[in-house]
Design a protein around this motif. Structure first.
Motif, short mmCIF file in Angstrom:
data_model
loop_
_atom_site.label_atom_id
_atom_site.label_comp_id
_atom_site.label_asym_id
_atom_site.label_seq_id
_atom_site.Cartn_x
_atom_site.Cartn_y
_atom_site.Cartn_z
N HIS A 65 0.82 -1.23 0.00
CA HIS A 65 0.00 0.00 0.00
C HIS A 65 0.85 1.28 0.00
N HIS A 66 2.15 1.17 -0.29
CA HIS A 66 2.98 2.38 -0.32
C HIS A 66 2.53 3.25 -1.50
N PRO A 67 2.18 4.52 -1.24
CA PRO A 67 1.57 5.34 -2.29
C PRO A 67 2.51 5.77 -3.41
N PHE A 68 3.82 5.68 -3.21
CA PHE A 68 4.75 6.19 -4.22
C PHE A 68 5.50 5.09 -4.96
N ILE A 69 5.18 3.83 -4.69
CA ILE A 69 5.79 2.72 -5.41
C ILE A 69 4.80 2.22 -6.45
N ASN A 70 5.18 2.32 -7.71
CA ASN A 70 4.26 1.91 -8.78
C ASN A 70 4.24 0.41 -9.02
N ASN A 71 5.42 -0.21 -9.04
CA ASN A 71 5.50 -1.65 -9.29
C ASN A 71 6.57 -2.27 -8.40
N VAL A 72 6.30 -3.49 -7.94
CA VAL A 72 7.26 -4.25 -7.14
C VAL A 72 7.72 -5.44 -7.97
N ILE A 73 9.02 -5.59 -8.09
CA ILE A 73 9.62 -6.69 -8.85
C ILE A 73 10.33 -7.60 -7.85
N TYR A 74 10.05 -8.89 -7.92
CA TYR A 74 10.58 -9.81 -6.91
C TYR A 74 11.80 -10.57 -7.41
N TYR A 75 12.85 -10.47 -6.61
CA TYR A 75 14.04 -11.29 -6.80
C TYR A 75 13.83 -12.54 -5.95
N THR A 76 13.78 -13.70 -6.59
CA THR A 76 13.37 -14.92 -5.90
C THR A 76 14.55 -15.85 -5.64
N LYS A 77 14.24 -16.94 -4.95
CA LYS A 77 15.26 -17.95 -4.66
C LYS A 77 15.81 -18.56 -5.94
N LYS A 78 14.99 -18.59 -6.96
CA LYS A 78 15.43 -19.14 -8.25
C LYS A 78 16.62 -18.35 -8.79
N GLU A 79 16.51 -17.02 -8.79
CA GLU A 79 17.61 -16.18 -9.27
C GLU A 79 18.81 -16.26 -8.33
N ALA A 80 18.54 -16.38 -7.03
CA ALA A 80 19.62 -16.42 -6.06
C ALA A 80 20.47 -17.69 -6.17
N LYS A 81 19.85 -18.77 -6.65
CA LYS A 81 20.54 -20.07 -6.70
C LYS A 81 21.20 -20.36 -8.04
N SER A 82 20.84 -19.59 -9.06
CA SER A 82 21.32 -19.91 -10.40
C SER A 82 21.79 -18.66 -11.13
N LYS A 83 23.06 -18.65 -11.55
CA LYS A 83 23.57 -17.51 -12.32
C LYS A 83 22.86 -17.39 -13.67
N LYS A 84 22.50 -18.53 -14.23
CA LYS A 84 21.77 -18.52 -15.50
C LYS A 84 20.42 -17.82 -15.33
N ALA A 85 19.72 -18.16 -14.23
CA ALA A 85 18.43 -17.52 -13.95
C ALA A 85 18.61 -16.04 -13.66
N LEU A 86 19.71 -15.70 -12.97
CA LEU A 86 20.00 -14.29 -12.68
C LEU A 86 20.18 -13.51 -13.97
N PHE A 87 20.93 -14.04 -14.91
CA PHE A 87 21.16 -13.32 -16.16
C PHE A 87 19.88 -13.19 -16.98
N ARG A 88 19.03 -14.21 -16.95
CA ARG A 88 17.73 -14.10 -17.63
C ARG A 88 16.88 -13.01 -16.98
N PHE A 89 16.92 -12.98 -15.65
CA PHE A 89 16.19 -11.96 -14.89
C PHE A 89 16.69 -10.56 -15.27
N ALA A 90 18.01 -10.42 -15.34
CA ALA A 90 18.59 -9.12 -15.69
C ALA A 90 18.18 -8.68 -17.10
N GLN A 91 18.07 -9.63 -18.01
CA GLN A 91 17.62 -9.30 -19.37
C GLN A 91 16.18 -8.80 -19.37
N ARG A 92 15.36 -9.38 -18.48
CA ARG A 92 13.97 -8.90 -18.33
C ARG A 92 13.96 -7.46 -17.86
N ILE A 93 14.84 -7.15 -16.92
CA ILE A 93 14.93 -5.78 -16.41
C ILE A 93 15.37 -4.83 -17.53
N LYS A 94 16.31 -5.28 -18.35
CA LYS A 94 16.80 -4.44 -19.45
C LYS A 94 15.67 -4.06 -20.40
#
Length: 352
Positions: free
Chosen positions: A47-76
């Motif tokens: 309910h924070h009034p000034f945050i438009n979207n929340v993006i979750y960094y999950t255990k999947k990205e934390a455990k796998s560099k491959k998943a991390l790089f895919r996640f980073a590409q999504r952010i790009k």
């Protein structure tokens, strides 16, 4: 304009970094302001009034560099104009670099500074009552703001329904809202940040003698055994004042229940930060190896008070390193006896 703030750490960190959104909204009221956090920390920014979207960094990205790089590409693909990386971890370094944002801001670390367009070294001495946790975050906004933002207390936004439900919950469990209720942070996030059980029990005995107040314990189900050990160490008269089975089953429920309390007392950590964010007085016991100046936000000696072993036995900190302090936390905690805390606790209770 699109701005992304990255804060992959614990609940208290995520809550504290949320102050950046209010400051950014003043300068960029039409901007999209997004927050990248660990998924379990989201309740403190709901309910924070000034945050438009929340993006979750999950255990999947934390455990796998491959998943991390895919996640980073999504952010790009989101094409952020500005990325603010609060802590500069390996994963956030990767995300920031791949984002290709024109402006990338973070704290200074020699091995990752090349990734960012602007970096800032953390200050070690606070300049204001806000403390280092606030001041070091706000300096990250210097490259993009045309004004100096005021130091702000982080805020948690509870709904009327949450407050109504929590009030009914307390009444249904026999608490009297017209008498003092104390939320006790009986356990820290780890053993290294937890005041010894027998010492905590002594403080609770003193609390009941001074106030005859009603006591709630803040713990999660997998901490029940340790919380029960503290309860069992208290005097029988103190135990009568402890409503051991009255606790929030979710983080939002805990926050809403705490809002009805007279004060929160106990170990330094996320619970203290959450209490401050809903304007509940706090009395904090710092672990001997934690730097107090980093997290004693907005203390005024009355509404928000903390105590550290260094405050009462500074001789133990002569020519010591943080590494030494952390390795010897048990002996330092042993020296942090309740009699060194009780008088200051009583003054706090009188003020609140």
């Amino acid at each position: 304009m699109k701005i992304l703030i990255i804060q992959q750490k614990m609940i208290g960190d995520v809550l504290t970094s949320s102050i950046l959104f209010e400051a950014l909204n003043v300068e960029f009221p039409e901007a999209q302001l997004d927050y990248l956090i660990n998924e379990h920390t989201s309740p403190v920014i709901k309910h924070h009034p000034f945050i438009n979207n929340v993006i979750y960094y999950t255990k999947k990205e934390a455990k796998s560099k491959k998943a991390l790089f895919r996640f980073a590409q999504r952010i790009k693909k989101e094409k952020y104009d500005i990325v603010i990386d609060v802590y500069s971890k390996f994963s956030s370094n990767v995300i920031s670099y791949i984002s290709s944002a024109n402006i990338r801001i973070s704290k200074y670390k020699w091995y990752s500074a090349f990734i960012y367009t602007h970096t800032f070294a953390d200050a070690t001495t606070p300049k204001t009552p806000a403390g280092l946790a606030i001041e070091n975050r706000l300096q990250l906004l210097k490259p993009i703001l045309n004004y100096k933002p005021k130091n702000q207390t982080p805020k948690i936004y509870l709904t009327p329904e949450e407050l109504k439900h929590s009030k009914a919950f307390l009444l249904n469990h026999g608490l009297d809202l017209l008498k003092p209720i104390y939320m006790i942070s009986v356990l820290g996030s780890s053993q290294k940040k937890t005041y010894p059980f027998n010492y905590m029990a002594e403080l609770l005995d003193a609390l009941v003698i001074a106030t005859q107040g009603q006591i709630l314990f803040n713990y999660i189900p997998n901490q029940e055994e340790d919380a029960k050990a503290i309860y069992n160490t208290c005097k029988p008269e103190t135990q009568k004042h402890i409503k051991f089975d009255v606790f929030g089953k979710t983080l939002r429920e805990f926050i809403a229940i705490t809002k009805h309390c007279t004060a929160l007392i106990g170990n330094e950590g996320g619970a203290v930060n959450m209490a401050k964010a809903i304007d509940v007085p706090t009395f904090t016991i710092f672990s001997p190896w934690i730097t107090k100046a980093a997290w004693n936000m907005f203390e005024d000696g009355k509404t928000h008070v903390s105590i550290h072993l260094n405050d009462v036995k500074p001789e133990l900190y002569t020519n010591t390193s943080k590494k030494y302090l952390k390795a010897n936390y048990k002996s330092l905690y042993k020296a942090f006896t309740p009699n060194l805390i009780v008088d200051q606790l009583k003054l706090f209770l009188e003020e609140n």
